[in-house]
Design an enzyme around this catalytic site. Sequence first.
Site, mmCIF file in Angstrom:
data_model
loop_
_atom_site.group_PDB
_atom_site.id
_atom_site.type_symbol
_atom_site.label_atom_id
_atom_site.label_comp_id
_atom_site.label_asym_id
_atom_site.label_seq_id
_atom_site.Cartn_x
_atom_site.Cartn_y
_atom_site.Cartn_z
ATOM 1 N N GLY A 64 0.818 -1.218 0.000
ATOM 2 C CA GLY A 64 0.000 0.000 0.000
ATOM 3 C C GLY A 64 0.847 1.261 0.000
ATOM 4 N N GLY B 249 -0.433 4.898 -1.032
ATOM 5 C CA GLY B 249 -1.561 5.480 -0.306
ATOM 6 C C GLY B 249 -1.176 6.754 0.422
ATOM 7 N N GLN B 250 -2.155 7.297 1.135
ATOM 8 C CA GLN B 250 -1.944 8.573 1.835
ATOM 9 C C GLN B 250 -0.758 8.493 2.790
ATOM 10 O OE1 GLN B 250 -4.821 9.575 4.821
ATOM 11 N NE2 GLN B 250 -4.318 11.742 4.815
ATOM 12 N N ASP C 130 0.426 -7.728 -5.306
ATOM 13 C CA ASP C 130 -0.933 -7.829 -4.794
ATOM 14 C C ASP C 130 -0.850 -8.761 -3.587
ATOM 15 O OD1 ASP C 130 -3.544 -8.515 -4.232
ATOM 16 O OD2 ASP C 130 -4.150 -8.589 -6.335
ATOM 17 N N TYR D 66 -14.836 -2.275 7.636
ATOM 18 C CA TYR D 66 -13.452 -1.854 7.872
ATOM 19 C C TYR D 66 -13.061 -2.064 9.336
ATOM 20 C CZ TYR D 66 -9.641 1.668 8.205
ATOM 21 O OH TYR D 66 -8.461 2.327 8.423
ATOM 22 N N LYS E 83 -10.240 -4.539 11.115
ATOM 23 C CA LYS E 83 -9.139 -4.051 11.955
ATOM 24 C C LYS E 83 -9.081 -4.795 13.283
ATOM 25 C CE LYS E 83 -7.153 -1.036 9.258
ATOM 26 N NZ LYS E 83 -5.864 -1.422 8.637
ATOM 27 N N ILE F 267 -5.993 10.989 9.550
ATOM 28 C CA ILE F 267 -4.668 11.535 9.246
ATOM 29 C C ILE F 267 -4.821 12.668 8.231
ATOM 30 C CG2 ILE F 267 -2.345 11.015 8.392
ATOM 31 C CD1 ILE F 267 -3.020 9.481 10.963
HETATM 32 N N1 SER Z 1 -9.203 7.488 8.213
HETATM 33 C C1 SER Z 1 -9.850 6.206 8.289
HETATM 34 C C2 SER Z 1 -11.215 6.262 7.712
HETATM 35 O O1 SER Z 1 -11.830 7.289 7.803
HETATM 36 C C3 SER Z 1 -9.959 5.784 9.724
HETATM 37 O O2 SER Z 1 -8.999 4.847 9.960
HETATM 38 O O3 SER Z 1 -11.661 5.282 7.218
#
Ligand code: SER
Length: 312
Positions: A3, A6-7, A47, A137, A141, A167
């Site tokens: 990843g 990503g950000q 992947d 999600y 986690k 973030i």
């Molecule tokens: N920034 C993430 C989200 O909004 C939270 O872990 O899904």
Amino acid sequence: MTGSYGQIGTELIEELRARYGGENVIATGRKKPPEILRKDGPYYRLDVLDNDHLHNMLVDYDIDIIIHNASVLSAVGEKNPQLAYRTNVEGAYNVLEAARILKMDQVMIPSSIAAFGPSTPKENTPNDVIMRPTTAYGVSKVFIELWGEYYVERYGVDFRSLRYPGIISSETLPGGGTTDYAVEIFYEALKNKEYTCFLAEDAMLPMMYMPDCIKSTIDLIEAKEDNLEHRSFNVTAMSFTPADIAAEIKKHIPDFEIHYEPDFRQKIAESWPRSLDDSAAREEWGWNPDYDLAAMTKDMLETLSKRLGLKY
Ligand code: SER
């Protein structure tokens, strides 16, 4: 790192390469990466659902530590829970299995405030508390935290995890989360002096500026294993509502205006903590953030206005 584009990945790769040498930090992802990921070190397509390829890469490039950042975020996960399951649960399972089988030195897999749920105490949420998330999600986690911690006990795998809050960063846009508004708002403030927020004005969430995100990640990776009582840590730097951040931006751009049109993401935000207790991270590996709301806002506006060539 998986990843990597990503950000968090794009900025974390840069810092890791500066610290450990470009050739020693391998960026991977499924897409063709931005130039920045090829600049100072290698990028390969990987992947994480392709287990053979994952094992080949770890062996062929003699990898010691995996940072597994590839993940489907909360809003995208609600649109496609099956994709979130495959990427987040099966992907993390593959990475933890690879770490066990190949005897890797360490595995870092981020968790999130999304691992908490509506029955979690919302203010100053403790590190060890009821979780029971209600998003795909969040469920993924919790799996990652518990499966990782199980591997610590059962197999001696050195698994570590940070429950990142929202973030905020200026380099790469976040990819489909609930906290993305706190990044978008800066772009819109600079471009249009106006922003329509998809959360309600009082939706308070824990947040962190990218330099603190990078610092917390590297500090936990480098922490002595003997000092760790926990393996999954709350980390935070500030908590604010959309109204708070809009007021802070107004101090720099007085004619900035915010409007509110909450959508399905409001319900997700309401299921998460409003603020976090990160004392376990502070005690066990010295966590201490540098940026509060005022310092982050000032720096974001300066950095982004330079990058976009927009004055304010
Ligand atoms: N920034 C993430 C989200 O909004 C939270 O872990 O899904």
